[in-house]
Design a protein around this motif. Structure first.
Motif, PDB file in Angstrom:
ATOM      1  N   ASP A  83       5.247  26.515  13.779  1.00  0.00           N
ATOM      2  CA  ASP A  83       4.634  25.884  12.606  1.00  0.00           C
ATOM      3  C   ASP A  83       5.553  25.956  11.386  1.00  0.00           C
ATOM      4  OD1 ASP A  83       2.396  25.127  14.024  1.00  0.00           O
ATOM      5  OD2 ASP A  83       1.229  26.896  13.463  1.00  0.00           O
ATOM      6  N   ARG A  92       9.084  17.722  11.062  1.00  0.00           N
ATOM      7  CA  ARG A  92       9.002  17.141  12.401  1.00  0.00           C
ATOM      8  C   ARG A  92       7.706  17.585  13.063  1.00  0.00           C
ATOM      9  NH1 ARG A  92      14.150  19.023  15.351  1.00  0.00           N
ATOM     10  NH2 ARG A  92      13.191  17.826  17.019  1.00  0.00           N
ATOM     11  N   SER A  93       7.354  16.914  14.124  1.00  0.00           N
ATOM     12  CA  SER A  93       6.126  17.283  14.832  1.00  0.00           C
ATOM     13  C   SER A  93       6.387  18.445  15.787  1.00  0.00           C
ATOM     14  CB  SER A  93       5.605  16.080  15.628  1.00  0.00           C
ATOM     15  OG  SER A  93       6.475  15.791  16.707  1.00  0.00           O
ATOM     16  N   ARG A  94       5.314  19.128  16.147  1.00  0.00           N
ATOM     17  CA  ARG A  94       5.411  20.196  17.152  1.00  0.00           C
ATOM     18  C   ARG A  94       5.988  19.646  18.450  1.00  0.00           C
ATOM     19  NH1 ARG A  94      -0.305  23.470  17.157  1.00  0.00           N
ATOM     20  NH2 ARG A  94       0.118  24.822  15.385  1.00  0.00           N
ATOM     21  N   VAL A  95       5.482  18.478  18.836  1.00  0.00           N
ATOM     22  CA  VAL A  95       5.906  17.865  20.103  1.00  0.00           C
ATOM     23  C   VAL A  95       7.415  17.636  20.120  1.00  0.00           C
ATOM     24  CG1 VAL A  95       5.741  15.776  21.514  1.00  0.00           C
ATOM     25  CG2 VAL A  95       3.676  16.812  20.573  1.00  0.00           C
ATOM     26  N   SER A  96       7.968  17.094  19.044  1.00  0.00           N
ATOM     27  CA  SER A  96       9.404  16.799  19.033  1.00  0.00           C
ATOM     28  C   SER A  96      10.233  18.078  19.077  1.00  0.00           C
ATOM     29  CB  SER A  96       9.785  15.943  17.826  1.00  0.00           C
ATOM     30  OG  SER A  96       9.668  16.679  16.619  1.00  0.00           O
ATOM     31  N   VAL A 107       8.034  23.215  11.797  1.00  0.00           N
ATOM     32  CA  VAL A 107       7.377  21.935  11.517  1.00  0.00           C
ATOM     33  C   VAL A 107       7.382  21.671  10.015  1.00  0.00           C
ATOM     34  CG1 VAL A 107       5.127  20.767  11.532  1.00  0.00           C
ATOM     35  CG2 VAL A 107       5.965  21.891  13.611  1.00  0.00           C
ATOM     36  N   ARG A 108       6.986  22.679   9.240  1.00  0.00           N
ATOM     37  CA  ARG A 108       6.955  22.522   7.778  1.00  0.00           C
ATOM     38  C   ARG A 108       8.347  22.351   7.189  1.00  0.00           C
ATOM     39  NH1 ARG A 108       3.436  26.700   8.522  1.00  0.00           N
ATOM     40  NH2 ARG A 108       4.937  28.224   7.741  1.00  0.00           N
TER      41      ARG A 108
END
Length: 89
Positions: free
Chosen positions: A18, A26-30, A21-22
């Protein structure tokens, strides 16, 4: 085509994810996909290196060999081009 896979992460690892991500937007998935691809490539490289270490007929590439290959390999994972450049297999 893609396949959905669920993963349960330990709390500490989820917090680190997380944070990335911040920080990177970017997204978690990427991030997870990129990390998994990198890990799998590293495992493949390790297996290849170990097989070459165990192969008595396989010579060790010199610095000169590597300089000659420079520019012939299109991308980092192009092992076939590397093998062709060394004259192996």
């Amino acid at each position: 085509m893609s396949k959905l896979i669920s993963v349960r992460l330990p709390e500490k690892l989820a917090r680190q994810l997380d944070r990335l991500v911040r920080e990177h937007g970017r997204s978690r998935v990427s991030i997870i996909r990129e990390a998994l691809e990198s890990y799998l490539n590293d495992c493949a490289d390790l297996c290849l290196a170990q097989s070459h270490l165990c192969d008595k007929a396989d010579r060790i590439a010199s610095g000169k060999d590597l300089l000659q290959l420079k520019g012939k390999i299109k991308w980092e994972g192009d092992l076939e081009a590397w093998r062709r450049g060394r004259g192996n297999r």
